[in-house]
Design a protein around this motif. Structure first.
Motif, mmCIF file in Angstrom:
data_model
loop_
_atom_site.group_PDB
_atom_site.id
_atom_site.type_symbol
_atom_site.label_atom_id
_atom_site.label_comp_id
_atom_site.label_asym_id
_atom_site.label_seq_id
_atom_site.Cartn_x
_atom_site.Cartn_y
_atom_site.Cartn_z
ATOM 1 N N ASN A 64 0.495 -1.074 0.099
ATOM 2 C CA ASN A 64 -0.074 0.432 0.151
ATOM 3 C C ASN A 64 0.866 1.056 -0.164
ATOM 4 O O ASN A 64 1.888 1.306 0.589
ATOM 5 C CB ASN A 64 -1.330 -0.498 1.391
ATOM 6 C CG ASN A 64 -0.359 0.048 2.430
ATOM 7 O OD1 ASN A 64 1.615 0.643 2.350
ATOM 8 N ND2 ASN A 64 -1.149 -0.563 3.266
ATOM 9 N N ASP A 94 0.044 3.871 -12.345
ATOM 10 C CA ASP A 94 -1.251 4.031 -11.579
ATOM 11 C C ASP A 94 -1.956 3.044 -10.785
ATOM 12 O O ASP A 94 -1.802 1.863 -11.088
ATOM 13 C CB ASP A 94 -2.249 5.027 -12.361
ATOM 14 C CG ASP A 94 -2.838 3.896 -13.856
ATOM 15 O OD1 ASP A 94 -2.495 3.119 -13.744
ATOM 16 O OD2 ASP A 94 -3.491 4.474 -15.280
ATOM 17 N N LYS A 95 -3.220 3.382 -10.475
ATOM 18 C CA LYS A 95 -4.417 2.198 -9.925
ATOM 19 C C LYS A 95 -5.054 1.686 -11.047
ATOM 20 O O LYS A 95 -5.305 0.723 -10.345
ATOM 21 C CB LYS A 95 -5.394 3.171 -9.194
ATOM 22 C CG LYS A 95 -4.071 3.277 -7.629
ATOM 23 C CD LYS A 95 -5.204 4.818 -6.129
ATOM 24 C CE LYS A 95 -6.448 3.422 -5.739
ATOM 25 N NZ LYS A 95 -6.748 3.635 -4.850
ATOM 26 N N LYS A 96 -5.696 2.528 -11.509
ATOM 27 C CA LYS A 96 -6.862 1.678 -12.339
ATOM 28 C C LYS A 96 -6.207 0.961 -13.594
ATOM 29 O O LYS A 96 -6.370 0.008 -13.803
ATOM 30 C CB LYS A 96 -7.511 3.426 -13.503
ATOM 31 C CG LYS A 96 -8.116 2.848 -14.827
ATOM 32 C CD LYS A 96 -8.979 3.694 -14.772
ATOM 33 C CE LYS A 96 -9.972 3.230 -16.281
ATOM 34 N NZ LYS A 96 -10.512 4.077 -17.486
ATOM 35 N N ALA A 99 -2.158 -0.868 -10.252
ATOM 36 C CA ALA A 99 -2.337 -1.754 -8.880
ATOM 37 C C ALA A 99 -3.690 -2.398 -8.958
ATOM 38 O O ALA A 99 -3.489 -3.490 -7.813
ATOM 39 C CB ALA A 99 -2.080 -0.256 -7.909
ATOM 40 N N THR A 100 -4.967 -1.913 -9.024
ATOM 41 C CA THR A 100 -6.053 -1.999 -8.641
ATOM 42 C C THR A 100 -6.116 -3.548 -9.328
ATOM 43 O O THR A 100 -7.264 -3.841 -9.691
ATOM 44 C CB THR A 100 -7.075 -1.632 -8.341
ATOM 45 O OG1 THR A 100 -6.960 -0.657 -9.955
ATOM 46 C CG2 THR A 100 -7.110 -0.230 -7.508
ATOM 47 N N VAL A 105 -9.184 -3.944 -4.471
ATOM 48 C CA VAL A 105 -8.982 -1.982 -4.445
ATOM 49 C C VAL A 105 -8.018 -1.877 -2.656
ATOM 50 O O VAL A 105 -8.254 -1.090 -2.198
ATOM 51 C CB VAL A 105 -10.606 -1.725 -5.267
ATOM 52 C CG1 VAL A 105 -10.807 -0.568 -5.311
ATOM 53 C CG2 VAL A 105 -9.749 -2.431 -6.599
ATOM 54 N N ARG A 108 -5.510 0.150 -0.503
ATOM 55 C CA ARG A 108 -4.854 1.776 -0.980
ATOM 56 C C ARG A 108 -3.964 1.563 -1.301
ATOM 57 O O ARG A 108 -2.584 1.964 -0.785
ATOM 58 C CB ARG A 108 -4.399 1.901 0.815
ATOM 59 C CG ARG A 108 -5.619 2.489 1.152
ATOM 60 C CD ARG A 108 -6.543 3.097 0.557
ATOM 61 N NE ARG A 108 -5.679 4.632 0.594
ATOM 62 C CZ ARG A 108 -5.962 5.560 -0.582
ATOM 63 N NH1 ARG A 108 -7.209 5.297 -1.349
ATOM 64 N NH2 ARG A 108 -5.325 6.732 -0.609
ATOM 65 N N ASN A 109 -3.955 0.356 -3.145
ATOM 66 C CA ASN A 109 -2.533 0.074 -3.244
ATOM 67 C C ASN A 109 -1.538 1.648 -3.609
ATOM 68 O O ASN A 109 -1.973 2.325 -3.798
ATOM 69 C CB ASN A 109 -3.237 -0.583 -4.577
ATOM 70 C CG ASN A 109 -4.016 -1.135 -4.549
ATOM 71 O OD1 ASN A 109 -5.148 -1.114 -4.643
ATOM 72 N ND2 ASN A 109 -4.040 -2.719 -4.256
ATOM 73 N N SER A 111 0.609 4.068 -5.762
ATOM 74 C CA SER A 111 1.769 3.742 -6.746
ATOM 75 C C SER A 111 1.780 5.228 -6.990
ATOM 76 O O SER A 111 1.710 5.670 -5.959
ATOM 77 C CB SER A 111 0.471 3.122 -7.810
ATOM 78 O OG SER A 111 -1.226 4.791 -7.398
ATOM 79 N N GLU A 114 -0.607 7.885 -6.416
ATOM 80 C CA GLU A 114 -0.965 7.884 -5.349
ATOM 81 C C GLU A 114 0.368 8.812 -4.314
ATOM 82 O O GLU A 114 -0.540 9.643 -4.090
ATOM 83 C CB GLU A 114 -0.898 6.575 -4.421
ATOM 84 C CG GLU A 114 -2.650 5.836 -4.770
ATOM 85 C CD GLU A 114 -3.792 6.411 -3.926
ATOM 86 O OE1 GLU A 114 -3.569 6.674 -2.800
ATOM 87 O OE2 GLU A 114 -4.631 6.940 -4.840
#
Length: 182
Positions: A64, A94-96, A99-100, A105, A108-109, A111, A114
């Protein structure tokens, strides 16, 4: 020199507090770094060939966002103790798209997306290379990697979870997992 560097790199003036320990570590403690091309002060320096074996600390962070800050702090500490000459920090872009798609999800990945939202560069006080990654693709048929390093496939138990109605599978240790139908 620090304010020239800030202007040259188009940085916030608040990074001045991080630059002094970084510059001291780079140019006073070690003689393996070249100064960036700052035209207005180049007359103050002469070129000198230096043969040096760099010690680089690497942090590959898949946890995270708090873990990412701990990793950066660890690299800062090693640099300030003279254990490394610089660092390399690797995490998801990024998350999208990264990471996710790899981790839940709710994790609190971490990246770079973040980290940028939390001004992570203000925490960096060492020469640091940042590398972001994203998966090239995904395969629902790919095996899982076990804690022992071996690859395995989940085995269906033939049962469904009462609450979620998802299929129940087990790994090679008999640990149960819920799996969505493909």
């Amino acid at each position: 020199m620090a304010f020239e560097y800030i202007k040259y790199k188009n940085l916030s003036e608040s990074v001045i507090y991080n630059l002094f320990p970084m510059f001291y570590g780079m140019y006073a403690d070690r003689f393996c770094f070249n100064l960036p091309p700052l035209e207005s002060i180049k007359y103050l320096f002469e070129k000198k060939y230096v043969s040096y074996r760099y010690k680089i600390g690497i942090e590959f962070e898949t946890g995270n966002v708090a873990s990412s800050f701990r990793a950066i702090n660890k690299l800062n500490g090693l640099f300030h103790q003279g254990q490394i000459d610089g660092g390399c920090f690797i995490t998801s872009i990024d998350k999208k798209n990264s990471a996710t798609r790899i981790w839940p999800v709710s994790n609190r990945n971490g990246s770079f997306q973040e980290l940028k939202n939390r001004s992570y560069l203000s925490q960096v006080s060492l020469p640091l290379i940042c590398i972001g990654f994203a998966p090239d693709g995904f395969s629902r048929a790919a095996p899982f990697l076990g804690a022992n390093g071996a690859l395995y496939n989940l085995e269906s138990t033939g049962h469904k979870d009462d609450e979620t109605k998802l299929d129940i599978y087990t790994n090679y240790e008999g640990i149960e997992f819920l799996k969505t139908p493909f």
